[in-house]
Design a protein around this motif. Structure first.
Motif, PDB file in Angstrom:
ATOM      1  N   UNK A  93      39.245 -15.037 -39.737  1.00 49.39           N
ATOM      2  CA  UNK A  93      37.946 -14.713 -39.149  1.00 49.39           C
ATOM      3  C   UNK A  93      36.926 -15.839 -39.286  1.00 49.39           C
ATOM      4  N   UNK A  94      37.363 -16.986 -39.770  1.00 49.70           N
ATOM      5  CA  UNK A  94      36.424 -18.080 -39.978  1.00 49.70           C
ATOM      6  C   UNK A  94      35.923 -18.639 -38.651  1.00 49.70           C
ATOM      7  N   UNK A  95      34.624 -18.914 -38.599  1.00 48.67           N
ATOM      8  CA  UNK A  95      34.053 -19.573 -37.423  1.00 48.67           C
ATOM      9  C   UNK A  95      34.267 -21.077 -37.481  1.00 48.67           C
ATOM     10  N   UNK A  96      34.453 -21.592 -38.696  1.00 46.66           N
ATOM     11  CA  UNK A  96      34.673 -23.027 -38.890  1.00 46.66           C
ATOM     12  C   UNK A  96      35.647 -23.210 -40.041  1.00 46.66           C
ATOM     13  N   UNK A  97      36.428 -24.268 -39.972  1.00 52.92           N
ATOM     14  CA  UNK A  97      37.430 -24.556 -41.005  1.00 52.92           C
ATOM     15  C   UNK A  97      36.835 -25.476 -42.065  1.00 52.92           C
ATOM     16  N   UNK A  98      36.997 -25.085 -43.331  1.00 56.93           N
ATOM     17  CA  UNK A  98      36.476 -25.892 -44.430  1.00 56.93           C
ATOM     18  C   UNK A  98      37.553 -26.783 -45.014  1.00 56.93           C
ATOM     19  N   UNK A  99      37.204 -28.038 -45.234  1.00 53.67           N
ATOM     20  CA  UNK A  99      38.158 -28.990 -45.789  1.00 53.67           C
ATOM     21  C   UNK A  99      37.393 -30.028 -46.597  1.00 53.67           C
ATOM     22  N   UNK A 100      37.894 -30.343 -47.790  1.00 55.55           N
ATOM     23  CA  UNK A 100      37.369 -31.456 -48.570  1.00 55.55           C
ATOM     24  C   UNK A 100      38.171 -32.705 -48.261  1.00 55.55           C
ATOM     25  N   UNK A 101      37.524 -33.861 -48.334  1.00 56.99           N
ATOM     26  CA  UNK A 101      38.178 -35.118 -47.951  1.00 56.99           C
ATOM     27  C   UNK A 101      37.902 -36.211 -48.973  1.00 56.99           C
ATOM     28  N   UNK A 102      38.685 -37.258 -48.876  1.00 55.64           N
ATOM     29  CA  UNK A 102      38.443 -38.434 -49.690  1.00 55.64           C
ATOM     30  C   UNK A 102      39.181 -39.635 -49.145  1.00 55.64           C
ATOM     31  N   UNK A 103      38.690 -40.801 -49.507  1.00 58.35           N
ATOM     32  CA  UNK A 103      39.354 -42.066 -49.187  1.00 58.35           C
ATOM     33  C   UNK A 103      39.561 -42.814 -50.495  1.00 58.35           C
ATOM     34  N   UNK A 104      40.797 -43.235 -50.740  1.00 62.20           N
ATOM     35  CA  UNK A 104      41.152 -43.867 -52.009  1.00 62.20           C
ATOM     36  C   UNK A 104      41.611 -45.299 -51.756  1.00 62.20           C
ATOM     37  N   UNK A 105      41.002 -46.237 -52.466  1.00 55.57           N
ATOM     38  CA  UNK A 105      41.317 -47.656 -52.352  1.00 55.57           C
ATOM     39  C   UNK A 105      41.804 -48.149 -53.709  1.00 55.57           C
ATOM     40  N   UNK A 106      42.885 -48.917 -53.716  1.00 52.22           N
ATOM     41  CA  UNK A 106      43.437 -49.390 -54.980  1.00 52.22           C
ATOM     42  C   UNK A 106      43.743 -50.883 -54.917  1.00 52.22           C
ATOM     43  N   UNK A 107      43.631 -51.498 -56.073  1.00 48.24           N
ATOM     44  CA  UNK A 107      44.088 -52.873 -56.281  1.00 48.24           C
ATOM     45  C   UNK A 107      45.163 -52.829 -57.342  1.00 48.24           C
TER      46      UNK A 107
END
Length: 721
Positions: free
Chosen positions: A575-589
Motif C-alpha cells: 500500500x506504499x505510495x512511495x518506496x523507501x530505500x537507504x543508499x550509500x557510495x563507498x570509496x576505498x584505497x
C-alpha cells in the motif's frame, strides 16, 4: 526531532561490568548443560548408551528426541523431534550436571550409535539438483521485467561473468546462552535473542502453553547480526525440558566451535550476471543465483533482489535457486542479500566501465534509477547522487588516475568504488512512557538492544519530545512483560520505535498542555496548545515570555504522574505510495604487495543517505561496524567443509580469519541528512548499508592496483600473486 550526539545510555554499565547478560544469571540450584554431537554428516540415530555417563559425578539428566516428542511439531522442533542426522556436529542429546565440566564429561561419555548414509557435503556436487524456492524473504524468487534475452542479443556491449562468495559464519562476541527455570506451570527464560516476543511465541507453540505464562528476558546482547533467532530455539527447548525434568534451573551456553554449526551462517553463492549496454546505458540485466541450503530446512538470501532496483534498466530478469547439502543451515547475516548481491553487480559495473572507457562513477550516474522500476513508484527520498558527489569529493576520486598503480614503499596502490542500498522497512511496535512527579521519565518497550544503541535511541526520542535531559530518562528493554516491540533485524528497530514513542509522548504533551493552560490565572493559562513548546524541563509559550516547570504542572494536577502508551503499525509494502530505500557510495584505497600478494585496505570513505540521523555518534559507529564486517567478508572470512566427512575445518579463530585492529584503515564517514516526508520522523535504517558494497569496492581497487580481476570472495594472498 533533533540531530544530536549523545553517548551510549548503557555504555558505563557495560565497560564497568554492571550490565548483566542473560547467560550470567546464576540462580540457586543451577545445573549446567552440554550437547552430545553427531560425528557424521548424514544418517539416523539408532540408540544412545548413557550407562557410563549416568555414573559420573554430578550427572542429573539427559534429554533426547524422545523427550521432545511431547512438543508440538513445527519447523522449530523438527530437528530435535526426529532421529535423522542432517549435518556433522548436529546434537543428538543434552546432558545436565552440577558443574559445566561434569556436564561436558558426561556428554563425552554418552555413546551414540548412528547408521550412516551417504552425505552430500559440497554445493558443487549437486548443481544439477538445484531447485527454485517460491520466495526469497518477502520477495518472489524470480522476476522478469521486459525481455532481457532479446536486449542482450542487441546490446553493443555485454559483460557476462560468474561471481562466487564463500560461507561466512556468525560469531558475535557473546555466544548463545540460556538460563531457564519453571515456576509451577510458568516458564522464565533468560536468553540472548534478537526477538524476545518471537521467542516467547515459539515457546508457547512448542510447549502448548499461554504466552502470558512465559517470560523471556534479553536485556543485553553481545552482538547478533541475524543468528540469535530460530536456529537457537531447538537447543533452548532442550534446556527447558531438562529444567522441567529436574525441577531445577538449567544453563546452556554454546562453545565457540558449536557456533560454526548450530546458529546459522551466510550461505555460499554462485552468481551468473550479465549486463547489456547501448551507448553506456543499461538495456538488459540477467542475474542468476545458486545458493546452499540445508537438507532439513530452506533459506535463501534475497541476493539478486536489489539488482531489480538499483539501476535504470527496462529489461531485468532475476532468478534464485537452492541446493540442499548436509551442512549447517544458513540464516540472514548482516546485509543479507545485499552484501553478496552487490559484490556481483558492482564488480560487473566496474568491468563494464573499463570496457566502455567510462569512469566507474560516471557510468553509475548515467544509469541512476529515478524511480522504483520494479513497483512503478517514486522513491520516498533518494540522495544517491549526493552520496556519489560528497563521497567522491572527500575521497579525492577525480585525482585517482594520477595516483593509482603508484607505489608507496612495497605497496602498489589501487582505488575502487561501489554503491550500497537497503530498503527502509518498519515493524509494528508499542511503547509506554511514564512521567513521574519529580520530572523523570520512564520509557519502556519490549524490544532488545543487541549493541546497536537501541537504549540510547529510545531514550533520546522520548527526551527530545518532552524537552528533558538524558539524565532524567530511564529506559527499560528486553522483557516480554513490557509493551510488544520489534525484533532486531533488517535495520528497522529505530524506524519502528520512533512513531510509537512519538505517539506516546504526544499524549503526554497533550495532557500536560491541558493542565498548564486550564487556569487562566497562571502564566500559561488560556494559551493555545500549538503555542507551547517543551524544552529544558519547562513548558514555554512561543509567542510570549511565559513558562512553567513540568514539575509544577504535575504537582498541581497529576501528583501520581502521567502515563501513556503509543503504537505504530508495520510497513504494508503493498500500500506504499512511495518506496523507501537507504543508499550509500563507498570509496576505498588499497595497497597490494605484488611479491607477497598481501592486501591492505588503507582508506575508506563512505557517504550514506538514510533519512534523518537522530544521533551522529551512534550512526557513525554503525556505519564503521558495517564496513569492518564487509572488509572481513571481502578479505578474510571463509568456512570450509571437509568433503569427505562434512565437518567444518578449523572451528576456531585460529583458522577462521576475521579482521583485527591491524587490518583497519582510516574511516571517513559522511552522512547526508534527508527530509523524507513519507516515513515517520523521516527515519531509515542504517545498520546494513556499511556491510554491502565495500566488497566490490575492494575487488575493484585490487584490479586497479595489479590489473587482475578477482571474482570470488574472500580475496586471499594467493589470488593476488
Amino acid at each position: 526531532m533533533k540531530n544530536r550526539t549523545i553517548a551510549r545510555y548503557e555504555g558505563t554499565l557495560k565497560v564497568t561490568g554492571q550490565a548483566r547478560y542473560e547467560g550470567e544469571m546464576m540462580p540457586e540450584g543451577l545445573l549446567h548443560a552440554a550437547l552430545v554431537e553427531s560425528p557424521i554428516a548424514c544418517g539416523e540415530l539408532q540408540s544412545l548408551d548413557t550407562s557410563r555417563a549416568a555414573t559420573l559425578p554430578g550427572f542429573a539428566t539427559l534429554v533426547t528426541h524422545e523427550d521432545t516428542a511431547s512438543l508440538k511439531p513445527s519447523a522449530a522442533t523438527a530437528l530435535i523431534r526426529e532421529k535423522a542426522i542432517h549435518f556433522h556436529g548436529q546434537p543428538v542429546a543434552l546432558v545436565a550436571a552440577t558443574t559445566l565440566s561434569e556436564a561436558r564429561e558426561a556428554a563425552k561419555a554418552t555413546q551414540a550409535s548412528i547408521a550412516a548414509r551417504t552425505a552430500l557435503t559440497q554445493m558443487g556436487q549437486a548443481l544439477d539438483q538445484a531447485y527454485e524456492p517460491a520466495m526469497v524473504g518477502r520477495f518472489p524468487a524470480s522476476t522478469r521485467r521486459g525481455d532481457s534475452a532479446k536486449a542482450l542479443s542487441e546490446a553493443g556491449l555485454v559483460v557476462w561473468r560468474r561471481y562466487t562468495t564463500a560461507v561466512n559464519n556468525h560469531h558475535p562476541m557473546e555466544p548463545h546462552a540460556v538460563v531457564c527455570w519453571w515456576e509451577g506451570k510458568k516458564a522464565v527464560v533468560h536468553t540472548c535473542t534478537q526477538a524476545i516476543f518471537g521467542t516467547r511465541a515459539m515457546i508457547a507453540h512448542a510447549f502448548e502453553m499461554p504466552p502470558a505464562d512465559i517470560r523471556v528476558l534479553s536485556r543485553y546482547l553481545g552482538g547478533g547480526f541475524g543468528c540469535k533467532g530460530q536456529l537457537w530455539w531447538p537447543w533452548m527447548f532442550w534446556a527447558m525440558l531438562a529444567s522441567r525434568k529436574t525441577n531445577r534451573p538449567v544453563r546452556l551456553e554454546l562453545t565457540r566451535a558449536q557456533m560454526f554449526t548450530l546458529v546459522g551462517r551466510r550461505q555460499e553463492t554462485a552468481q551468473d550476471l550479465a549486463l547489456g549496454f547501448v551507448d553506456g546505458r543499461l538495456t538488459a540485466i540477467e542475474h542468476d543465483v545458486i545458493a546452499q541450503t540445508s537438507t532439513h530446512a530452506e533459506f535463501s538470501d534475497s541476493t539478486a533482489v536489489y539488482t531489480r532496483f538499483l539501476y535504470a534498466c527496462p529489461n531485468v530478469t532475476t532468478r534464485h535457486s537452492l541446493v540442499r547439502t548436509n551442512e549447517p543451515q544458513p540464516v540472514p547475516m548482516r546485509a543479507p542479500g545485499t552484501a553478496p548481491g552487490t559484490f556481483a553487480l558492482e564488480s560487473a559495473m566496474d568491468e563494464a566501465a573499463e570496457l566502455l572507457g567510462i569512469d566507474p562513477l560516471e557510468l553509475r550516474l548515467n544509469n541512476f534509477a529515478d524511480q522504483d522500476q520494479e513497483n512503478s513508484r517514486p522513491w520516498s527520498s533518494n540522495s544517491l547522487r549526493e552520496c556519489y558527489r560528497v563521497g567522491a569529493e572527500r575521497f579525492g576520486w577525480a585525482e585517482r588516475r594520477a595516483r593509482s598503480a603508484a607505489k608507496v614503499g612495497r605497496w602498489k596502490i589501487g582505488f575502487g568504488m561501489a554503491t550500497t542500498l537497503y530498503p527502509a522497512i518498519r515493524q509494528a511496535c508499542r511503547a509506554r512512557v511514564a512521567l513521574r512527579v519529580d520530572g523523570s521519565l520512564l520509557v519502556q518497550c519490549g524490544t532488545q538492544d543487541m549493541g546497536s544503541g537501541t537504549y540510547t535511541a529510545l531514550g533520546q526520542i522520548a527526551a527530545d519530545a518532552l524537552g528533558l535531559s538524558m539524565d532524567k530518562i530511564t529506559v527499560e528493554l528486553g522483557d516480554t512483560g513490557l509493551p510488544d516491540g520489534p525484533f532486531s533485524g533488517g535495520s528497522q528497530v529505530t524506524a519502528s520505535i520512533f512513531p510509537a514513542v512519538e505517539a506516546a509522548t504526544s499524549k503526554l504533551r497533550a495532557a500536560l498542555a491541558s493542565i498548564a493552560t486550564a487556569d487562566t490565572t497562571l502564566p500559561l493559562g488560556g494559551k493555545p496548545p500549538e503555542d507551547l513548546e517543551f524544552a529544558d524541563g519547562m513548558i514555554r509559550s512561543r509567542s510570549g515570555n511565559a513558562s512553567e516547570r513540568l514539575t509544577g504542572v504535575l504537582a498541581r494536577a497529576a501528583t501520581d504522574g502521567l502515563e501513556a502508551e503509543g503504537e505504530s503499525p508495520a510497513t504494508d509494502h503493498q500500500k506504499l505510495a512511495a518506496s523507501g530505500m537507504g543508499y550509500g557510495a563507498i570509496f576505498v584505497e588499497i595497497g597490494v604487495d605484488p611479491e607477497l600478494g598481501e592486501i591492505r585496505v588503507r582508506r575508506v570513505c563512505g557517504a550514506f543517505a538514510a533519512g534523518h540521523i537522530l544521533n551522529p555518534l551512534l550512526a557513525k559507529s554503525q556505519y564503521i561496524g558495517g564496513l569492518i564486517g564487509g572488509i572481513g567478508m571481502a578479505l578474510h572470512e571463509q568456512a570450509v567443509t571437509d568433503a569427505a566427512t562434512g565437518s567444518i575445518l578449523g572451528k576456531s579463530f585460529a583458522d577462521y580469519l576475521i579482521p583485527v585492529h591491524a587490518d583497519m584503515p582510516a574511516f571517513d564517514i559522511a552522512m547526508i541528512d534527508e527530509d523524507d516526508p513519507h516515513l515517520p520522523g523521516g527515519v531509515k535504517g542504517i545498520g546494513m548499508l556499511g556491510t554491502a558494497g565495500i566488497q566490490a569496492a575492494i575487488a575493484n581497487a585490487v584490479y586497479d592496483a595489479i590489473g587482475k580481476r578477482i571474482r570470488k570472495l574472500p580475496i586471499r594472498i594467493e589470488d593476488c600473486l
